[in-house]
Design a protein around this motif. Structure first.
Motif, mmCIF file in Angstrom:
data_model
loop_
_atom_site.group_PDB
_atom_site.id
_atom_site.type_symbol
_atom_site.label_atom_id
_atom_site.label_comp_id
_atom_site.label_asym_id
_atom_site.label_seq_id
_atom_site.Cartn_x
_atom_site.Cartn_y
_atom_site.Cartn_z
ATOM 1 N N ARG A 73 0.830 -1.207 0.000
ATOM 2 C CA ARG A 73 0.000 0.000 0.000
ATOM 3 C C ARG A 73 0.867 1.260 0.000
ATOM 4 N N ASP A 93 -10.021 -8.244 2.451
ATOM 5 C CA ASP A 93 -10.317 -6.817 2.359
ATOM 6 C C ASP A 93 -9.053 -6.026 2.032
ATOM 7 N N SER A 96 -8.280 -6.528 -1.606
ATOM 8 C CA SER A 96 -9.164 -5.706 -2.426
ATOM 9 C C SER A 96 -8.699 -4.256 -2.458
ATOM 10 N N GLU A 97 -8.209 -3.764 -1.321
ATOM 11 C CA GLU A 97 -7.713 -2.391 -1.244
ATOM 12 C C GLU A 97 -6.492 -2.198 -2.137
ATOM 13 N N ILE A 99 -5.791 -3.896 -4.863
ATOM 14 C CA ILE A 99 -6.282 -3.940 -6.246
ATOM 15 C C ILE A 99 -6.878 -2.588 -6.631
ATOM 16 N N ARG A 100 -7.657 -2.003 -5.719
ATOM 17 C CA ARG A 100 -8.265 -0.697 -6.003
ATOM 18 C C ARG A 100 -7.200 0.378 -6.155
ATOM 19 N N ARG A 103 -5.434 0.100 -9.471
ATOM 20 C CA ARG A 103 -6.305 0.571 -10.552
ATOM 21 C C ARG A 103 -6.404 2.096 -10.555
ATOM 22 N N ASP A 104 -6.595 2.679 -9.385
ATOM 23 C CA ASP A 104 -6.731 4.134 -9.297
ATOM 24 C C ASP A 104 -5.444 4.847 -9.687
ATOM 25 N N GLU A 287 -6.370 -9.520 -9.013
ATOM 26 C CA GLU A 287 -7.624 -10.291 -8.911
ATOM 27 C C GLU A 287 -7.343 -11.789 -8.832
ATOM 28 N N TRP A 290 -6.259 -12.459 -5.413
ATOM 29 C CA TRP A 290 -7.412 -12.404 -4.507
ATOM 30 C C TRP A 290 -8.156 -13.738 -4.517
#
Length: 328
Positions: A73, A93, A96-97, A99-100, A103-104, A287, A290
């Motif tokens: 992160r 969770d 998922s963070e 991955i987000r 992407r962002d 993904e 995940w």
């Protein structure tokens, strides 16, 4: 290179040697270890990830799984591309963070499932169209320096889980697992049965408490089965073909092939560098990581339920500990 312990040092060697990368620094909480590896490759050594955020464009993370989330992160937040060893994290969770964030920030997030880059991993998608039944075993000896803070599922079985999820391509309905701690506080041996939504069933065994080493997978489909010996790099495909029976046996075609030696770690890192340069999605995405983690955690929960049942209801027998997928 973040984390230069037993496995991370090999990452550093590849990064220093590959023509498409320039190793600029290594990071490890063990300052002496960091300096030793840094000196070997003529780069700088640090003990804090924050010290390299402006030094690099990309990082490889080979630290204990419990640290993956915070380190990845931090690096993604700083705009770095990230290759993180498996498992992606130890929490869905948190995965998922990551991955987000990737992407962002429009950054590459690749997960280090090595088997995808082996000769066998490159073959399985071509061989398996609709698998019905799978057996996989990954058995080895105990290594005190390995990731013994996690169980054999997250340490070993997750390799086979990732491969199987990639070619079965169907959600998991339920799992049933048993296992035992032998040389560490976590399960050093585990056996799991997985039922997929499309009807495929997989039995997987992982052990780091054996006196022998074995890595095999057998996949059964209509009219054929395939046996993969990962250690000896051999594949045998047995198919039923048209023709007269002999002594009640159907006519069979047996094809045996060997696949060449591949430096899987080098292939993994080279693929990551290619994705960074070109912007193409990595072979093993966040993904994918995940999904493999989800399966591994389902099995881990079943292991815990089974151990609890043995402790609390031993007098009532061995009722199965079943964990169902979300929504089941």
């Amino acid at each position: 290179m973040i984390g230069v312990g037993h496995f991370g040092q090999y990452h550093a060697e590849k990064l220093a040697r590959l023509p498409d990368s320039q190793l600029v620094a290594v990071v490890d909480i063990n300052e002496q270890r960091a300096q030793q590896i840094a000196t070997r490759h003529g780069v700088r050594a640090f003990v804090d990830v924050h010290q390299i955020l402006e030094e690099a464009e990309a990082v490889t993370i080979a630290t204990p799984p419990t640290t993956h989330y915070q380190i990845a992160r931090t690096c993604l937040d700083a705009g770095l591309h990230v290759l993180v060893e498996k498992p992606i994290t130890d929490d869905l969770d948190q995965a998922s963070e990551l991955i987000r964030l990737a992407r962002d920030r429009n950054r590459v997030l690749q997960v280090g499932h090595l088997e995808r880059f082996s000769g066998a991993g490159q073959m399985v998608r071509k061989l398996f169209k609709r698998p019905l039944y799978i057996e996989a075993s990954r058995i080895g000896t105990f290594r005190p320096s390995a990731n013994n803070d996690v169980n054999a599922v997250l340490d070993l079985m997750i390799h086979d889980l990732d491969l199987i999820l990639d070619f079965v391509r169907s959600p998991i309905e339920w799992v049933h697992a048993v296992g035992a701690p032998v040389f560490s506080a976590a399960e050093d041996i585990a056996s799991s049965r997985i039922q997929f939504a499309n009807g495929c069933v997989a039995n997987l065994t992982a052990s780091r408490a054996s006196l022998r080493t074995e890595r095999r997978m057998r996949v059964f489909q209509d009219n054929s089965y395939t046996s993969i010996d990962f250690l000896n790099k051999k594949v045998r495909v047995v198919r039923r073909v048209s023709g007269a029976m002999m002594n009640g046996m159907p006519a069979l075609e047996i094809e045996e092939t060997s696949y060449g030696e591949v430096d899987t770690l080098e292939q993994e890192i080279a693929a990551f560098l290619h994705s960074v340069r070109t912007g193409t999605p990595p072979l093993v995405t966040g993904e994918d990581g995940w999904r493999a983690l989800e399966a591994a955690l389902m099995i881990t929960r079943s292991l815990r339920s089974h151990r609890q049942m043995l402790g609390e209801r031993a007098s009532l027998g061995h009722s199965p500990a079943v964990i169902r997928a979300a929504g089941e």
